[in-house]
Enzyme design. Structure first.
Site, PDB file in Angstrom:
ATOM      1  N   ALA A 133       0.853  -1.189   0.000  1.00  0.00           N
ATOM      2  CA  ALA A 133       0.000   0.000   0.000  1.00  0.00           C
ATOM      3  C   ALA A 133       0.884   1.233   0.000  1.00  0.00           C
ATOM      4  O   ALA A 133       2.004   1.210   0.521  1.00  0.00           O
ATOM      5  CB  ALA A 133      -0.921  -0.002   1.216  1.00  0.00           C
ATOM      6  N   ASP A 291      -9.611   4.599  14.176  1.00  0.00           N
ATOM      7  CA  ASP A 291      -9.826   4.563  12.731  1.00  0.00           C
ATOM      8  C   ASP A 291     -10.205   3.147  12.308  1.00  0.00           C
ATOM      9  O   ASP A 291      -9.496   2.502  11.526  1.00  0.00           O
ATOM     10  CB  ASP A 291      -8.557   5.017  12.001  1.00  0.00           C
ATOM     11  CG  ASP A 291      -8.801   5.260  10.514  1.00  0.00           C
ATOM     12  OD1 ASP A 291      -9.974   5.405  10.116  1.00  0.00           O
ATOM     13  OD2 ASP A 291      -7.818   5.298   9.753  1.00  0.00           O
TER      14      ASP A 291
END
Length: 554
Positions: A133, A291
């Site tokens: 990522a 998150d």
């Protein structure tokens, strides 16, 4: 003005870049209101396509993405503040993404080796140079750590993008300056405390830039789940971890959307376990993953739940957790009074229209009591109440509420019939029992007695000092008197009138014998004595009328 000049000189190039981006996305009015037009570069690049038909929140969101990682993170944090921004803003800011083009290996590889203090081949048995990522702050790689075990240890390596720190610090300085401009030039925004919010955002961004803090948060939360095999957090490889580099276990799992098609995984079981874990973090431990989007919660073999990415965590004090438990109970039980009292406790003593607040809360309770309760929707509406009644929620709670909403949405992907209230009820009861337990009450009693003992120990000395200063005439007082200007004016007018009256009376008394001696007679009545009697009567009437004068304004 001096501060503006210093900021402009120090970060002039970045300020011009920010202004150019704002202009490119049709935010000319914002540039003008902030007094930044003089920093417009010679070539601002024109206007982006489609901006004329875009909404203002969309234009701001696209500008933040263009401005880079600092502003993306700030926008993502602002998306959690539904007590500050309306839904049209928070929903748009939630679309902010931080996925960017990866930095070439030729640039980031040398930085990784510098942070390791050794060649990559010496530390890792294998290292995939293509990132898993790539985000605005860091890139993530798969690797096998040479830890002395056969086959090594499967890990992920999170490496900060090169040259990021200096740019972020410049952005944070400018953000602080712009917050000051907003607070000074738009008084209506002062109640939102832009400077305070800017400091909080800057702290959050700096914490996320320090990967050792993320590692510490991960370990602290993992310690709370010790012995719970159904909750998994990655172990940290501290020997390889530094401010710009984080090495931790690779968790082999799937995201929520893939659970239904993965053999051996049960969405209902995973949803309940994930909800219990999140509620435990928030209500019992006071340290929670802030998150919890689908990419950060993984479903592992054996229906275990894995948490990753602790760059953003929230912390709740014991007192705050107690208030949160009371609020959740009030929402579940439909207690308008309970919800109102919690809101007032979070209002920082500011004056509010109590009647309006009570009516708004009663509508909120009636709306959620007439249908199956969705905790996420209830918390969203609760933040809407805070926004409508100008109550600024504490940042830790705003972050928690947003995390609750995100987590519930993700858990419903696992099980569409999932009822978070059913899972939360026993945890809320447990925390209420702990809050009012004999052990806690005994501890509070001991704390109060200790305070009273300290007070009793200090009281004699304080009283002696007070009496000494009274005898010396040296005691001072800081007294706030409302409408002191009106009072000073009234006293000044009264003193002027009294002085005129005294002088006039003295003059009359001095002249009276001479006037009486030479007083003419009109129809047999001495003129000056008659005028004196009339003046006395008029004075008495004016004196009586003076008592009816209006009081000081409330």
């Amino acid at each position: 003005m001096l501060q503006t000049a210093v900021v402009a000189v120090r970060d002039r190039a970045r300020l011009q870049e920010i202004v150019a981006v704002l202009l490119r996305f049709g935010l000319d009015d914002l540039v003008g209101e902030l007094g930044l037009k003089r920093h417009t570069p010679a070539d601002s690049g024109g206007t982006e396509a489609g901006i004329a038909t875009a909404t203002r929140p969309e234009r701001v969101r696209r500008a933040l993405e263009q401005l880079g990682p600092t502003f993306v993170k700030i926008g993502q944090l602002l998306a959690t503040r539904a007590d500050l921004l309306g839904p049209e803003w928070t929903q748009e800011l939630e679309k902010l993404h931080s996925h960017v083009t990866p930095v070439p290996w030729s640039e980031i590889g040398p930085q990784i080796e510098a942070d390791l203090g050794a060649p990559i081949a010496q530390v890792f048995m294998a290292f995939e140079e293509t990132p898993l990522a790539s985000a605005s702050i860091a890139q993530v790689y798969r690797a096998v750590l040479a830890d002395g075990t056969p086959g090594g240890r499967a890990v992920v390596v999170k490496a900060q993008r090169p040259g990021l720190s200096a740019r972020i610090e410049a952005d944070l300085r400018l953000l602080t300056h712009l917050a000051g401009l907003l607070e000074d030039q738009w008084p209506a925004l002062a109640r939102y405390q832009p400077r305070v919010v800017a400091r909080q955002l800057a702290t959050a961004v700096r914490d996320e830039m320090d990967f050792t803090k993320e590692a510490q948060s991960c370990e602290a939360i993992a310690a709370h789940f010790a012995g719970q095999d159904d909750i998994v957090l990655p172990r940290i490889a501290w020997e390889c971890t530094s401010t710009r580099l984080l090495v931790q276990d690779y968790l082999d799992g799937v995201e929520g959307a893939a659970v239904a098609t993965t053999p051996g995984l049960d969405g209902a079981v995973l949803a309940r376990r994930g909800a219990r874990a999140f509620l435990q973090m928030a209500l019992r431990d006071g340290l929670f993953h802030a998150d919890p989007h689908p990419g950060n919660l993984l479903a592992l073999a054996g229906n275990r739940v894995g948490f990753i990415d602790f760059g953003l965590v929230g912390r709740l004090s014991e007192r705050r957790r107690g208030q949160l438990v009371v609020l959740l109970r009030a929402i579940v039980e439909g207690s308008a009074q309970g919800v109102t009292m919690v809101l007032l406790a979070w209002s920082s003593g500011a004056a509010h229209d109590l009647g309006r607040l009570e009516a708004t809360v009663e509508n909120f309770v009636a709306r959620h009591g007439s249908q199956p309760l969705s905790l996420a929707q209830a918390l969203q509406d609760f933040m809407g109440i805070a926004r409508e009644t100008s109550i600024l929620l504490p940042p830790d709670l705003a972050l928690l509420f947003k995390s609750f909403v995100t987590a519930e949405g993700m858990l419903r992907q696992l099980d569409a019939t999932f009822d978070v209230v059913e899972v939360a009820a026993p945890i809320v009861r447990e925390q209420l029992g702990a809050r009012y337990s004999l052990r806690r009450l005994r501890r509070q009693r001991e704390a109060v007695l200790a305070d009273l003992y300290d007070l009793a120990d200090e009281a004699p000395q304080t009283l002696r000092l007070l009496m000494y200063r009274l005898r010396q005439g040296r005691i001072g007082a800081d007294i706030e008197i409302h409408h002191i200007g009106w009072l000073a004016g009234a006293l000044e007018r009264s003193a002027t009138r009294l002085a005129i009256a005294v002088v006039t009376a003295a003059a009359i008394l001095g002249l009276a014998p001479h006037l009486m001696a030479m007083s003419p007679v009109w129809f047999g009545v001495p003129v000056f004595p008659a005028l004196g009697i009339v003046a006395v009567c008029v004075g008495i009437v004016l004196l009586l009328l003076s008592f009816r004068r209006r009081r000081a304004p409330d």
